[in-house]
Design a protein around this motif. Structure first.
Motif, PDB file in Angstrom:
ATOM      1  N   ASN A  66      -0.571  37.928  -6.106  1.00 28.34           N
ATOM      2  CA  ASN A  66       0.553  38.696  -5.381  1.00 28.34           C
ATOM      3  C   ASN A  66       1.890  38.387  -6.073  1.00 28.34           C
ATOM      4  O   ASN A  66       2.605  39.141  -6.069  1.00 28.34           O
ATOM      5  N   LYS A  67       2.140  37.203  -6.455  1.00 26.87           N
ATOM      6  CA  LYS A  67       3.204  36.930  -7.373  1.00 26.87           C
ATOM      7  C   LYS A  67       3.243  37.483  -8.736  1.00 26.87           C
ATOM      8  O   LYS A  67       4.521  38.108  -9.217  1.00 26.87           O
ATOM      9  N   LEU A  68       2.360  37.541  -9.530  1.00 34.04           N
ATOM     10  CA  LEU A  68       2.246  38.142 -10.756  1.00 34.04           C
ATOM     11  C   LEU A  68       1.308  39.170 -10.781  1.00 34.04           C
ATOM     12  O   LEU A  68       0.074  38.757 -11.621  1.00 34.04           O
ATOM     13  N   PRO A  69       1.295  40.272 -10.444  1.00 34.83           N
ATOM     14  CA  PRO A  69       0.081  41.427 -10.545  1.00 34.83           C
ATOM     15  C   PRO A  69      -0.020  41.904 -11.879  1.00 34.83           C
ATOM     16  O   PRO A  69       0.395  43.096 -12.055  1.00 34.83           O
ATOM     17  N   ILE A  70      -0.179  41.194 -12.944  1.00 37.13           N
ATOM     18  CA  ILE A  70      -0.214  41.717 -14.279  1.00 37.13           C
ATOM     19  C   ILE A  70      -1.797  41.263 -14.734  1.00 37.13           C
ATOM     20  O   ILE A  70      -2.580  40.305 -14.401  1.00 37.13           O
ATOM     21  N   ALA A  71      -2.190  41.999 -15.816  1.00 37.40           N
ATOM     22  CA  ALA A  71      -3.421  41.596 -16.590  1.00 37.40           C
ATOM     23  C   ALA A  71      -3.301  40.288 -16.965  1.00 37.40           C
ATOM     24  O   ALA A  71      -2.330  39.867 -17.514  1.00 37.40           O
ATOM     25  N   GLY A  72      -4.726  39.646 -17.337  1.00 41.91           N
ATOM     26  CA  GLY A  72      -4.685  38.342 -17.909  1.00 41.91           C
ATOM     27  C   GLY A  72      -5.286  37.191 -17.078  1.00 41.91           C
ATOM     28  O   GLY A  72      -5.498  36.217 -17.570  1.00 41.91           O
ATOM     29  N   SER A  73      -5.013  37.268 -15.794  1.00 42.92           N
ATOM     30  CA  SER A  73      -5.553  36.322 -14.879  1.00 42.92           C
ATOM     31  C   SER A  73      -5.032  34.969 -15.140  1.00 42.92           C
ATOM     32  O   SER A  73      -3.586  34.928 -15.365  1.00 42.92           O
ATOM     33  N   ALA A  74      -5.784  34.061 -15.058  1.00 45.35           N
ATOM     34  CA  ALA A  74      -5.201  32.480 -15.525  1.00 45.35           C
ATOM     35  C   ALA A  74      -4.459  32.362 -16.686  1.00 45.35           C
ATOM     36  O   ALA A  74      -3.239  31.755 -16.627  1.00 45.35           O
ATOM     37  N   LYS A 105      -6.828  41.009  -1.277  1.00 43.03           N
ATOM     38  CA  LYS A 105      -7.711  41.239  -0.099  1.00 43.03           C
ATOM     39  C   LYS A 105      -9.280  41.190  -1.013  1.00 43.03           C
ATOM     40  O   LYS A 105     -10.204  40.529  -0.426  1.00 43.03           O
ATOM     41  N   ALA A 106      -9.310  41.755  -2.193  1.00 47.52           N
ATOM     42  CA  ALA A 106     -10.524  41.888  -2.916  1.00 47.52           C
ATOM     43  C   ALA A 106     -10.880  40.655  -3.242  1.00 47.52           C
ATOM     44  O   ALA A 106     -12.316  40.387  -3.004  1.00 47.52           O
ATOM     45  N   ILE A 107     -10.124  39.774  -3.670  1.00 43.84           N
ATOM     46  CA  ILE A 107     -10.578  38.282  -4.107  1.00 43.84           C
ATOM     47  C   ILE A 107     -11.237  37.678  -3.011  1.00 43.84           C
ATOM     48  O   ILE A 107     -12.455  37.280  -3.063  1.00 43.84           O
ATOM     49  N   ALA A 152     -10.049  30.487  -4.878  1.00 42.64           N
ATOM     50  CA  ALA A 152      -9.678  31.714  -4.550  1.00 42.64           C
ATOM     51  C   ALA A 152      -8.412  32.063  -3.832  1.00 42.64           C
ATOM     52  O   ALA A 152      -7.826  32.997  -4.146  1.00 42.64           O
ATOM     53  N   LEU A 153      -8.136  31.139  -2.657  1.00 42.27           N
ATOM     54  CA  LEU A 153      -6.631  31.215  -2.311  1.00 42.27           C
ATOM     55  C   LEU A 153      -5.597  31.393  -3.153  1.00 42.27           C
ATOM     56  O   LEU A 153      -4.827  31.966  -3.379  1.00 42.27           O
ATOM     57  N   SER A 154      -5.734  30.345  -4.143  1.00 44.97           N
ATOM     58  CA  SER A 154      -4.895  30.035  -5.127  1.00 44.97           C
ATOM     59  C   SER A 154      -4.757  31.454  -6.126  1.00 44.97           C
ATOM     60  O   SER A 154      -3.454  31.837  -6.504  1.00 44.97           O
ATOM     61  N   TYR A 155      -5.849  31.957  -6.473  1.00 41.83           N
ATOM     62  CA  TYR A 155      -5.807  33.123  -7.118  1.00 41.83           C
ATOM     63  C   TYR A 155      -5.002  34.437  -6.479  1.00 41.83           C
ATOM     64  O   TYR A 155      -4.290  35.341  -6.925  1.00 41.83           O
ATOM     65  N   CYS A 156      -5.160  34.176  -4.914  1.00 43.91           N
ATOM     66  CA  CYS A 156      -4.536  35.090  -4.260  1.00 43.91           C
ATOM     67  C   CYS A 156      -3.186  35.254  -4.276  1.00 43.91           C
ATOM     68  O   CYS A 156      -2.339  36.277  -4.509  1.00 43.91           O
ATOM     69  N   ARG A 157      -2.655  33.915  -3.897  1.00 45.49           N
ATOM     70  CA  ARG A 157      -1.117  33.744  -4.224  1.00 45.49           C
ATOM     71  C   ARG A 157      -0.499  34.167  -5.537  1.00 45.49           C
ATOM     72  O   ARG A 157       0.377  34.748  -5.551  1.00 45.49           O
ATOM     73  N   MET A 158      -1.306  33.958  -6.397  1.00 46.23           N
ATOM     74  CA  MET A 158      -0.792  34.235  -7.979  1.00 46.23           C
ATOM     75  C   MET A 158      -0.648  35.769  -8.226  1.00 46.23           C
ATOM     76  O   MET A 158       0.104  36.242  -9.005  1.00 46.23           O
TER      77      MET A 158
END
Length: 458
Positions: free
Chosen positions: A66-74, A224-226, A58-64
């Protein structure tokens, strides 16, 4: 190229509500019987193992996010970090778990509603739920958000009563209190196998990342939400599973009825209930309330699951790796990827023929592949420069590396059927990738940097 964009209307509380609705606070009971049996009656410990792995990821998802706030996730993170081919294959694996989660919810709705109304075939409930969920998704994210808040409140009321009745009706002697938490060496392999299945219970946190382009301040609100979603859901799952084991410790009786084991727990709670006021209302009060709260939660999860997978298809359609004329289309009025939603609804018709246990495994396979690569994205994205401080090595090196190792560990604990079907799915993805790249002689289509920057700044 689609000229219409999605509405940025989701705040941090709305994203948390979306994540919790996706997870289903009462979703613990979806896999309650299966994982209790796998873990030899130690479901709370299995949740602790899964939560430890999920927190690093989850921490890694937060980092990414923040860096790439676009649809598509992983899919989007890997595509931008490791290149189109790796991104496509991770996105392909990710599709597996996102496509199967709505199917899981429809199956559960069919099983439980048929249990309550035996004269009505399960497929009637499956089809009715599928049509209702698809219609709400078609009409827009704002409507879904309003429904989510209502359905979560119903579940939280039930959880509060469930915890209260547990401690009001259980003899809390030391041997009873410690039994669900006391494990032996023989339990370890079962705990790991159960923990792998439980990954699907936490999928709501990464589903939040698919809504980056519908968030009003994605770089701040998504991380924050994650984190809040993982922590809130983790606490709920641990406490509720522990209470369930206190109420009904005879877990071996679940072996032949794993899909509906939670109903046995509720029946037993009603049977031992000593609160006269509740008995006057109904002898089956908690059983009936559970049915209502759980099924509304499953319906909410089906809504959010379809929302998330349609956004992944939207991102892949925008890149051009899926047909743009279908998947990169936004409804001019409702601002939803309506053709993607219809496609997911059609695929979900498989819920009429698939087995619940197989669907559990398919979801976990795709999730663990995505989790592994998002952790790797953080390492490459943040540590590829020349300057590396001790703090950076800890935050962007050690923590995601632990997430990778834990994900791989749980990945090897999946059953043989899940591995076979998952690898076959990946093989199909490789064949499609060969087709897209003309035998790897061409690069995959992709949006350019200017369009990416436009999406992020919009």
């Amino acid at each position: 190229m689609s000229a219409i964009k999605m509405k940025r209307v989701l705040t941090t509380p709305a994203l948390i509500a979306f994540g919790l609705a996706y997870m289903v606070p009462l979703g613990i009971f979806t896999t309650y019987g299966e994982v209790t049996v796998k873990s030899n009656g130690h479901l709370p410990i299995a949740y602790i193992i899964t939560l430890a792995m999920i927190f690093f990821t989850a921490l890694s998802y937060c980092r990414m996010a923040n860096k790439l706030p676009i649809a598509g996730s992983a899919y989007s993170y890997v595509q931008r970090t490791f290149g189109g081919k790796a991104g496509f294959l991770v996105g392909w694996a990710q599709i597996l778990d996102y496509l199967f989660l709505p199917i899981l919810n429809y199956l559960v709705l069919g099983i439980y509603l048929n249990e309550a109304f035996p004269s009505v075939p399960a497929y009637v409930f499956v089809l009715g739920s599928l049509i209702g969920v698809s219609l709400l998704n078609y009409l827009g994210i704002k409507l879904i958000n309003s429904v989510n808040f209502t359905l979560i409140i119903v579940q939280m009321i039930f959880i509060g009563l469930f915890i209260f009745f547990t401690f009001a009706n259980t003899h809390l002697i030391p041997e009873v209190i410690i039994k669900p938490l006391k494990i032996n060496a023989d339990d370890f392999s079962g705990l790991m196998s159960g923990a792998a299945v439980l990954c699907l219970a936490f999928l709501g946190f990464d589903a939040i990342a698919t809504l980056a382009e519908e968030s009003n301040d994605a770089k701040r609100s998504l991380p924050k939400a994650i984190i809040w979603t993982v922590l809130i859901a983790g606490c709920i799952f641990l406490v509720v599973s522990y209470c369930g084991h206190l109420i009904f410790p005879m877990w071996s009786s679940f072996v032949d009825n794993q899909d509906t084991a939670s109903l046995d727990v509720m029946h037993h709670l009603d049977k031992i209930n000593r609160i006269e006021f509740i008995r006057q209302i109904s002898n089956n009060f908690m059983y009936n309330f559970f049915q209502a709260a759980y099924l509304t939660g499953v319906f909410a999860s089906a809504m959010t699951a379809q929302t998330s997978v349609s956004r992944i298809f939207y991102a892949m359609g925008r890149e051009g790796v899926l047909p743009k004329q279908i998947f990169y289309k936004i409804h001019p009025r409702f601002r939803t990827p309506y053709l993607s939603i219809i496609f997911v609804a059609c695929f979900s018709l498989l819920s009429l023929v698939l087995d619940l246990s197989l669907v559990f495994s398919m979801i976990s396979f795709g999730a663990l592949v995505a989790f592994t690569f998002v952790n790797l994205c953080v390492i490459k994205s943040y540590l590829s420069g020349n300057t590396k401080t001790a703090s950076m090595l800890f935050k962007y090196g050690l923590l995601p590396a632990i997430g990778v190792l834990l994900s791989l560990w749980l990945w090897t604990s999946l059953d043989a059927t899940a591995m076979i079907v998952g690898l076959v799915w990946l093989a199909i993805g490789v064949i499609y990738l060969i087709y897209l790249t003309k035998g790897f002689t061409k690069t995959l289509p992709s949006i350019d940097h200017s369009e990416l920057n436009s999406i992020i700044k919009d």
